[in-house]
Design a protein around this motif. Structure first.
Motif, mmCIF file in Angstrom:
data_model
loop_
_atom_site.group_PDB
_atom_site.id
_atom_site.type_symbol
_atom_site.label_atom_id
_atom_site.label_comp_id
_atom_site.label_asym_id
_atom_site.label_seq_id
_atom_site.Cartn_x
_atom_site.Cartn_y
_atom_site.Cartn_z
ATOM 1 N N ASP A 168 -7.956 3.875 -4.062
ATOM 2 C CA ASP A 168 -7.392 3.660 -2.727
ATOM 3 C C ASP A 168 -8.318 4.193 -1.637
ATOM 4 O O ASP A 168 -9.354 4.812 -1.912
ATOM 5 N N TYR B 153 0.790 -1.229 0.000
ATOM 6 C CA TYR B 153 0.000 0.000 0.000
ATOM 7 C C TYR B 153 0.818 1.273 0.000
ATOM 8 O O TYR B 153 0.494 2.233 0.666
ATOM 9 N N LEU C 176 -12.083 -1.320 2.006
ATOM 10 C CA LEU C 176 -10.848 -0.557 2.141
ATOM 11 C C LEU C 176 -10.623 -0.084 3.575
ATOM 12 O O LEU C 176 -9.496 -0.114 4.082
ATOM 13 N N TRP D 98 -8.034 0.993 -10.475
ATOM 14 C CA TRP D 98 -7.729 0.919 -9.045
ATOM 15 C C TRP D 98 -8.273 2.151 -8.331
ATOM 16 O O TRP D 98 -8.471 3.203 -8.931
ATOM 17 N N SER E 168 -15.023 9.511 -3.925
ATOM 18 C CA SER E 168 -13.873 8.764 -4.429
ATOM 19 C C SER E 168 -13.897 8.638 -5.949
ATOM 20 O O SER E 168 -14.917 8.859 -6.610
ATOM 21 N N ARG F 50 -7.560 -0.926 6.053
ATOM 22 C CA ARG F 50 -6.771 0.115 6.714
ATOM 23 C C ARG F 50 -6.653 -0.161 8.210
ATOM 24 O O ARG F 50 -5.592 0.017 8.816
ATOM 25 N N GLY G 61 -7.687 7.427 -7.428
ATOM 26 C CA GLY G 61 -7.774 6.246 -8.263
ATOM 27 C C GLY G 61 -7.838 6.587 -9.725
ATOM 28 O O GLY G 61 -7.888 7.769 -10.121
ATOM 29 N N THR H 96 -2.346 2.817 3.211
ATOM 30 C CA THR H 96 -3.440 3.253 2.359
ATOM 31 C C THR H 96 -3.766 2.123 1.391
ATOM 32 O O THR H 96 -3.191 2.044 0.305
ATOM 33 N N PRO H 97 -4.658 1.223 1.774
ATOM 34 C CA PRO H 97 -4.945 0.061 0.926
ATOM 35 C C PRO H 97 -5.614 0.441 -0.385
ATOM 36 O O PRO H 97 -6.222 1.503 -0.518
ATOM 37 N N LEU H 98 -5.478 -0.480 -1.342
ATOM 38 C CA LEU H 98 -6.052 -0.299 -2.666
ATOM 39 C C LEU H 98 -7.122 -1.339 -2.942
ATOM 40 O O LEU H 98 -7.135 -2.412 -2.341
ATOM 41 N N VAL I 59 -8.991 -6.494 -2.688
ATOM 42 C CA VAL I 59 -8.027 -5.697 -1.933
ATOM 43 C C VAL I 59 -6.759 -6.526 -1.828
ATOM 44 O O VAL I 59 -6.747 -7.568 -1.168
#
Length: 400
Positions: free
Chosen positions: A341, A5, A62, A339, A296, A66, A346, A72-74, A91
């Motif tokens: 995040d 991440y 997500l 993708w 987002s 986290r 993204g 910061t996961p995707l 994820v």
């Protein structure tokens, strides 16, 4: 370098990035791996902390990642064309990043290009066959002229390729990058043992901070190996009333969708031209500033999907006609792939110039925008030209 991440390439000057070619070399097709190469960065995702089939659950997945692993996961993967169908998102446990593939010298070497050719003996089956596709286009035009059809509909066809052992996906990806290094090349899980692989020229939407960009493409012409003819085709496309009208459908629709979310929305009055190895496209780059930073990139992509560039307008009537005239399920084709995040940034591209690979088979997809002024044979020729991207990637050059 391997970092779980890490932020998008370029945001940390002290974080070295892997080379795009090394990330491609490390890619192995499977349900928990994805490879994405674009104009700004390259991404390799491995392992799945969680699979997501409903995009509405993406933010939840997500935030859970986290909390459990930090950073910061995707979320990576693909969204289908039809509503209610399962998305293929996950994820990843590991994210490896690199710079733009177009800046990697390994993708410019002639020896690498030659090595990427599969050399397999592929059998080909068009579905529907060319004459049947032309008949479907003619039927759509008849309904438009009678006032019973949509204003625009995008009709697609497939080309089923079969060879013992199937496709060498990393080699295909290398050839796709060679052919259009500035495009968006991808390989993501498509459900079960299938992989969606492609090279899309069209950015649906990106979000970095509050900056939003969309780059719709609509209106196309096949390239020519003859320079003078190639220039003539480009100039004709830029002055084509039919193609300009088709493009306006798309840009107007995107503007209307983005306006409630954005301020300082900039839409150029006339399109420009972009080129791939196979096609010329009318292109408009739309830029804007997000009003609410909590919205987002994935939320924007879902609001925009499907655009008239891949479905038609009005959307409901175009969907109905597609379901009636196309003799196959689009699946992930003309959805979105990319993708996003946990911070909301993204990049999502329209799932074009793609194929679904499974076992010995490779199903290619191509479509054309149909309006009242469309000529069935010209739309058939456009889909044939669009197949060229993948036919080149497997060592074939033409079809019917």
């Amino acid at each position: 370098m391997t970092t779980a991440y890490q932020a998008p390439a370029g945001t940390h000057a002290d974080t070295p990035a892997a080379s795009p070619s090394s990330l491609l070399a490390a890619y192995r097709p499977g349900p928990d791996q994805a490879f994405l190469a674009g104009p700004h960065s390259t991404l390799l995702a491995r392992g799945a902390l969680r699979h997501v089939t409903d995009p509405a659950r993406a933010a939840e997945a997500l935030e859970e990642a986290r909390r459990t692993v930090g950073g910061t996961p995707l979320l990576v993967g693909a969204i289908p064309f039809a509503p209610g169908r399962p998305a293929r998102l996950f994820v990843p446990a590991e994210v490896h990043r690199g710079g733009p593939a177009a800046e990697d010298p390994a993708f410019l070497l002639p020896a690498r290009r030659a090595a990427a050719a599969s050399g397999r003996d592929w059998t080909q089956l068009p579905v529907p066959a060319g004459p049947l596709y032309a008949e479907a286009v003619a039927e759509a035009v008849r309904r438009m002229r009678a006032g019973t059809g949509p204003s625009k509909v995008v009709l697609a066809r497939t080309l089923e390729l079969t060879a013992p052992g199937g496709a060498d996906l990393p080699a295909m990806l290398a050839r796709l990058i060679h052919r259009d290094p500035g495009g968006h090349t991808f390989a993501v899980p498509a459900g079960g043992a299938a992989t969606l692989v492609g090279a899309s020229p069209e950015l649906l939407v990106s979000r970095r901070g509050r900056t939003v960009v969309s780059n719709p493409l609509a209106g196309s012409a096949a390239r020519s190996a003859d320079l003078a003819e190639d220039i003539r085709r480009a100039a004709a496309l830029l002055d084509s009333p039919k193609d300009l009208a088709e493009h306006a459908f798309v840009t107007d629709a995107i503007r209307r969708v983005l306006e409630p979310y954005c301020e300082e929305l900039t839409v150029p009055q006339r399109p420009t031209l972009v080129r791939t190895a196979a096609m010329w496209h009318l292109s408009t780059t739309i830029t804007a500033t997000l009003r609410d930073p909590s919205v987002s990139a994935l939320e924007l992509a879902l609001a925009l999907h499907p655009t008239p560039a891949i479905c038609g307008t009005p959307t409901d009537r175009a969907r109905e006609l597609i379901a009636e005239l196309e003799p196959f399920d689009r699946g992930l084709y003309t959805g979105a792939v990319g993708w996003g995040d946990a911070d909301g940034d993204g990049e999502w591209v329209v799932t074009l110039r793609c194929a679904e690979a499974e076992g010995d088979g490779l199903r290619l997809y191509a479509g054309a925008g149909v309006v009242e002024a469309s000529d069935p044979e010209a739309e058939l020729a456009e889909t044939t030209a669009k197949f060229g991207t993948f036919l080149h990637a497997v060592g074939l050059e033409d079809t019917k």
